[in-house]
Structure formats: structure tokens, C-alpha cells
Design a protein around this motif. Structure first.
Motif, PDB file in Angstrom:
ATOM      1  N   GLY A 131       0.783  -1.233   0.000  1.00 40.47           N
ATOM      2  CA  GLY A 131       0.000   0.000   0.000  1.00 40.47           C
ATOM      3  C   GLY A 131       0.809   1.273   0.000  1.00 40.47           C
ATOM      4  N   HIS A 132       2.114   1.170  -0.069  1.00 42.51           N
ATOM      5  CA  HIS A 132       2.958   2.368  -0.108  1.00 42.51           C
ATOM      6  C   HIS A 132       3.006   2.950  -1.522  1.00 42.51           C
ATOM      7  CE1 HIS A 132       4.582   1.950   3.972  1.00 42.51           C
ATOM      8  NE2 HIS A 132       4.695   0.644   3.734  1.00 42.51           N
ATOM      9  N   ARG A 133       3.331   4.225  -1.601  1.00 42.20           N
ATOM     10  CA  ARG A 133       3.617   4.865  -2.880  1.00 42.20           C
ATOM     11  C   ARG A 133       5.114   5.155  -2.906  1.00 42.20           C
ATOM     12  NH1 ARG A 133       0.549   9.768  -4.632  1.00 42.20           N
ATOM     13  NH2 ARG A 133       1.165   8.966  -6.675  1.00 42.20           N
ATOM     14  N   VAL A 134       5.792   4.646  -3.909  1.00 41.12           N
ATOM     15  CA  VAL A 134       7.256   4.633  -3.929  1.00 41.12           C
ATOM     16  C   VAL A 134       7.798   5.501  -5.062  1.00 41.12           C
ATOM     17  CG1 VAL A 134       9.308   3.182  -4.079  1.00 41.12           C
ATOM     18  CG2 VAL A 134       7.226   2.284  -3.015  1.00 41.12           C
ATOM     19  N   ALA A 135       8.684   6.411  -4.718  1.00 40.41           N
ATOM     20  CA  ALA A 135       9.391   7.216  -5.716  1.00 40.41           C
ATOM     21  C   ALA A 135      10.859   6.823  -5.696  1.00 40.41           C
ATOM     22  CB  ALA A 135       9.237   8.706  -5.427  1.00 40.41           C
ATOM     23  N   VAL A 136      11.394   6.492  -6.849  1.00 41.54           N
ATOM     24  CA  VAL A 136      12.797   6.103  -6.973  1.00 41.54           C
ATOM     25  C   VAL A 136      13.539   7.193  -7.729  1.00 41.54           C
ATOM     26  CG1 VAL A 136      14.431   4.391  -7.842  1.00 41.54           C
ATOM     27  CG2 VAL A 136      12.179   3.655  -7.012  1.00 41.54           C
ATOM     28  N   LEU A 137      14.517   7.791  -7.086  1.00 41.68           N
ATOM     29  CA  LEU A 137      15.367   8.791  -7.732  1.00 41.68           C
ATOM     30  C   LEU A 137      16.695   8.115  -8.036  1.00 41.68           C
ATOM     31  CD1 LEU A 137      14.587  11.831  -5.392  1.00 41.68           C
ATOM     32  CD2 LEU A 137      13.307  10.972  -7.369  1.00 41.68           C
ATOM     33  N   ALA A 138      16.852   7.702  -9.266  1.00 40.63           N
ATOM     34  CA  ALA A 138      18.023   6.931  -9.680  1.00 40.63           C
ATOM     35  C   ALA A 138      18.990   7.835 -10.410  1.00 40.63           C
ATOM     36  CB  ALA A 138      17.595   5.774 -10.579  1.00 40.63           C
ATOM     37  N   VAL A 139      20.175   7.978  -9.863  1.00 45.76           N
ATOM     38  CA  VAL A 139      21.175   8.875 -10.438  1.00 45.76           C
ATOM     39  C   VAL A 139      22.160   8.086 -11.280  1.00 45.76           C
ATOM     40  CG1 VAL A 139      22.885  10.657  -9.946  1.00 45.76           C
ATOM     41  CG2 VAL A 139      20.926  10.351  -8.422  1.00 45.76           C
ATOM     42  N   GLU A 164       1.421   1.411 -10.969  1.00 47.83           N
ATOM     43  CA  GLU A 164       0.730   2.685 -10.798  1.00 47.83           C
ATOM     44  C   GLU A 164       1.068   3.372  -9.482  1.00 47.83           C
ATOM     45  OE1 GLU A 164      -3.433   0.697  -9.074  1.00 47.83           O
ATOM     46  OE2 GLU A 164      -3.397   1.799 -10.971  1.00 47.83           O
ATOM     47  N   GLN A 165       1.597   2.622  -8.517  1.00 42.46           N
ATOM     48  CA  GLN A 165       1.951   3.204  -7.226  1.00 42.46           C
ATOM     49  C   GLN A 165       3.413   3.630  -7.150  1.00 42.46           C
ATOM     50  OE1 GLN A 165      -1.259   3.764  -6.085  1.00 42.46           O
ATOM     51  NE2 GLN A 165      -0.433   3.313  -4.060  1.00 42.46           N
ATOM     52  N   ALA A 166       4.127   3.486  -8.259  1.00 47.05           N
ATOM     53  CA  ALA A 166       5.560   3.805  -8.268  1.00 47.05           C
ATOM     54  C   ALA A 166       5.868   4.888  -9.289  1.00 47.05           C
ATOM     55  CB  ALA A 166       6.382   2.551  -8.560  1.00 47.05           C
ATOM     56  N   PHE A 167       6.944   5.603  -9.031  1.00 44.88           N
ATOM     57  CA  PHE A 167       7.415   6.654  -9.930  1.00 44.88           C
ATOM     58  C   PHE A 167       8.934   6.602  -9.946  1.00 44.88           C
ATOM     59  CE2 PHE A 167       8.960  11.029 -10.586  1.00 44.88           C
ATOM     60  CZ  PHE A 167       8.369  11.326 -11.807  1.00 44.88           C
TER      61      PHE A 167
END
Length: 381
Positions: A131-139, A164-167
Motif C-alpha cells: 500500500g505504499h507509494r514509492v518514488a525512486v530517484l536513480a542517479v 501505478e503506485q511507483a514513480f
């Protein structure tokens, strides 16, 4: 464009039909074939003009509503180095700031080949299912020659990128110390305002300069592999001192026993290091990004860390210190930029560099001359 046979521009003038190619009409709509793009304006004769620049309210409303198109545009805005975008981006951030700060920020680094991207995808999918919404900032690392980056993290995280819950936002490091982009902190705030409660920051590798990520996350995870060799010991010690947990990845198949042995070895070594976070004991763990074994336990550890540091006030203290560190890092960046863009410095720089390289001027004297030029004419540049 009509559908007809035409010769390419590089074909010889007297070339026959062998050089002809069939040119087909383009796909109607946007550049990706979709009916249109948010904020785009259609050209009367067909095609799409450049995307219309949004206003502060449009950026803010779009981010708070979780509009992915606007979220991507907002991150692009804050990452921009264009002077014309600075005032707008800072006003957008100021308006979004009250809606940020409600996530757990996890920095993830590790030796090359440790499987960081695979681990992040497995972890991210697990979190989305919870149920989490996850944002991944990949450098991604930028080439020092071309300044370009491959930005292939979305390809490596194929399943997570479709959830749909990830960015996932890949960004070039642009040569920034630590492999973290200059605007990474602001990107974190934008993602938090968009409702993502877990922020995963993947850095380009591991080394003494990689510790910059420590200054912007709550929990710092070092991903290792079994059998890395003693040649990495110097690098490992420097980064281990800042880690809140060590994770031996690829603990599956024939490698599982080696991974468990490495876990024990790292735990013995950690007894001689001071904890990276007050009141928290750094330990080594093992997991398999392929099978998912150990992933739920690892996140339970992060959740325990968050609750413990929140109750003790350590997390709030860390974030306040990070914000202050952010201020002075931007001051340093501004001064560096002002120095090298100074008209007087630019005028004498080439000659001074030439004298230093040929041994005609001591480096310390060169520094004094450059600084004297900058300070003496700073108001006239």
C-alpha cells in the motif's frame, strides 16, 4: 508528408533506384504517438508545438493531485540550470514545502555489480503491494567527456516502472560530488508533496565521495556482495561508518552460503565502528533480490528505525541539520559558480594556468592572484 519514394540526402546525384527509400507520413499526435500531451498546444497545420509553460498554481495543483505529467515537468523545472527557471522553481517549491516531509527517505549505494537496481525493484514492488507509494530517484553517472548519461534505470526496473503506485525518475549526476544531482534534495520535496511516502535514492556507486547521499536521507543502506575481495577494504570502511545497515545481496542458490558467511564477517567488523545514528546499532543482513527472501525483513528493519528515531527525536534533529547543510552547500556552489564566471578571473585564468603547468608560478601564488582578482573586481563584473 506524402508517401513516396525519395533518395536520401547522402546518395550520389547519378544514383539509381537502389538508393531510394519510402518515406511514410508521421504518426498524428504527440512525439510518442499519443493523442496529445498535457500542456501541449497543437499547430493549426498539424503536429505539436513546444509544451506550454505552466504557472505556479498549475504546477502546485498538478503535483498535489498526483498528475504524473505535471510531476515530471516540475522535476524538470527544479533540475534546470537556466537562470530564467530559478525564480519560478523556487516559488513552486515554497508553495509545495508545507506538503512535503512525510516520507521515509532511504539512500541506497553499493559496489558496482551488487545488484542495486534489481534490489530496488524487488523492494519497490513489495512496498507497493503493502500500500505504499514509492518514488525512486536513480542517479546515473555522467560522462566527463560528453556530459551525457544513459539513464537506463527504467529499463532495469521494468516491472516497477509500470506499477501505478511507483514513480521512477532517472537523472544524470552531471559530475556532482557523491553521484547525487545538485537538485536531488528539491526533487525529494516535490515527490513527497505528490504523495509518495517512500523515497528511494539510488546512487551511482560507492566511494569516499559517495557519502554526499548521507546528508539528504534518513536511512542509509549499503548493498554488498560476497567475495568482493580485500582490495575493496579501504572503500568499504569509509562508507560502512555512515551506513545504518549493510545488506549482502544475491543470497540465493550456490551463493547463499557465501553470502551468509560474508554477513557474519561484516557483523564482526561493525563491532569496531561507531554507529552512524545515535541509539541505533548498525548490523549486516542478507537477502535475495531474485527470490525476494529477506526483503520483508529488511523493510521491517527500516520501519523500526523510523519509529525508534522519531520517538527519540533523532530523526527530526537529523533533518534539521540536513536542511542547514543544504543551505551552505548551495552557498558554496554559488560562490564557485560566481568565481569561475567572473570576468576578471576568466581574463587571467588561462595565463595563470599556463604558468602553473610549466612550473613558472607556485600553485599557492596562483590561488592568491586569482582570489585577489575576484575580490578586487567582484563588484565590477
Amino acid at each position: 508528408m506524402s508517401n513516396k519514394n525519395t533518395k536520401p540526402e547522402w546518395a550520389p546525384k547519378d544514383a539509381g533506384k537502389a538508393f531510394a527509400g519510402r518515406v511514410m507520413s508521421g504518426v498524428s499526435g504527440g512525439h510518442d504517438g499519443m493523442p496529445g500531451v498535457a500542456g501541449s498546444q497543437a499547430r493549426p497545420g498539424g503536429g505539436v508545438l513546444r509544451r506550454r509553460r505552466l504557472g505556479v498554481d498549475e504546477y502546485m495543483d498538478g503535483v498535489l493531485a498526483g498528475d504524473r505529467n505535471v510531476l515530471g515537468q516540475t522535476i524538470t523545472l527544479v533540475e534546470s540550470n537556466a537562470h530564467a527557471h530559478l525564480e519560478l522553481s523556487q516559488e513552486v517549491l515554497r508553495r509545495l514545502l508545507p506538503h512535503a516531509g512525510c516520507s521515509i527517505r532511504v539512500g541506497i549505494t553499493g559496489v558496482p555489480g551488487a545488484g542495486k537496481s534489481t534490489f530496488i525493484e524487488t523492494l519497490g514492488l513489495h512496498l507497493c503491494e503493502q500500500g505504499h507509494r514509492v518514488a525512486v530517484l536513480a542517479v546515473d553517472p555522467s560522462s566527463k567527456v560528453t556530459r551525457g548519461s544513459i539513464l537506463g534505470d527504467k529499463t532495469r526496473m521494468e516491472q516497477l516502472s509500470r506499477h501505478e503506485q511507483a514513480f521512477i525518475r532517472p537523472s544524470p549526476s552531471s559530475g556532482t560530488l557523491g553521484g547525487v544531482t545538485r537538485k536531488s534534495r528539491e526533487t525529494i520535496l516535490v515527490c513527497e508533496a505528490a504523495g509518495f511516502d517512500v523515497i528511494l535514492v539510488e546512487t551511482v556507486g560507492v566511494g569516499q565521495s559517495e557519502t554526499t547521499v548521507r546528508s539528504m536521507v534518513d536511512f542509509f543502506l549499503l548493498v554488498m556482495i560476497a567475495g568482493a575481495g580485500d582490495e575493496l577494504q579501504g572503500i568499504k570502511k569509509g562508507i560502512m561508518e555512515l551506513a545504518d545497515a549493510l545488506l549482502v545481496n544475491k543470497a540465493d542458490g550456490d551463493n547463499k552460503s557465501r553470502a551468509k558467511a560474508a554477513q557474519l564477517e561484516y557483523n564482526r567488523a561493525l563491532h569496531y565502528l561507531a554507529p552512524a545514528t545515535d541509539g541505533w546499532q548498525t548490523r549486516a543482513y542478507a537477502c535475495s533480490s531474485l527470490t525476494g527472501e529477506g526483503i520483508p525483513e529488511l523493510w521491517a528493519l527500516v520501519d523500526t528505525f523510523r519509529k525508534q528515531t522519531t520517538d527519540s527525536g533523532v530523526l527530526e534533529k537529523r533533518r534539521r541539520a540536513q536542511t542547514l547543510d543544504w543551505v551552505y552547500s548551495m552557498v558554496e556552489e554559488h560562490l564557485r559558480s560566481s568565481f569561475f564566471q567572473h570576468a576578471g578571473v576568466e581574463q587571467i585564468r588561462a595565463e595563470i594556468e599556463h604558468q602553473v603547468m610549466w612550473g613558472r608560478l607556485p600553485p599557492t601564488a596562483a590561488v592568491r592572484r586569482l582570489i585577489a582578482e575576484f575580490e578586487g573586481n567582484n563588484g565590477n563584473s
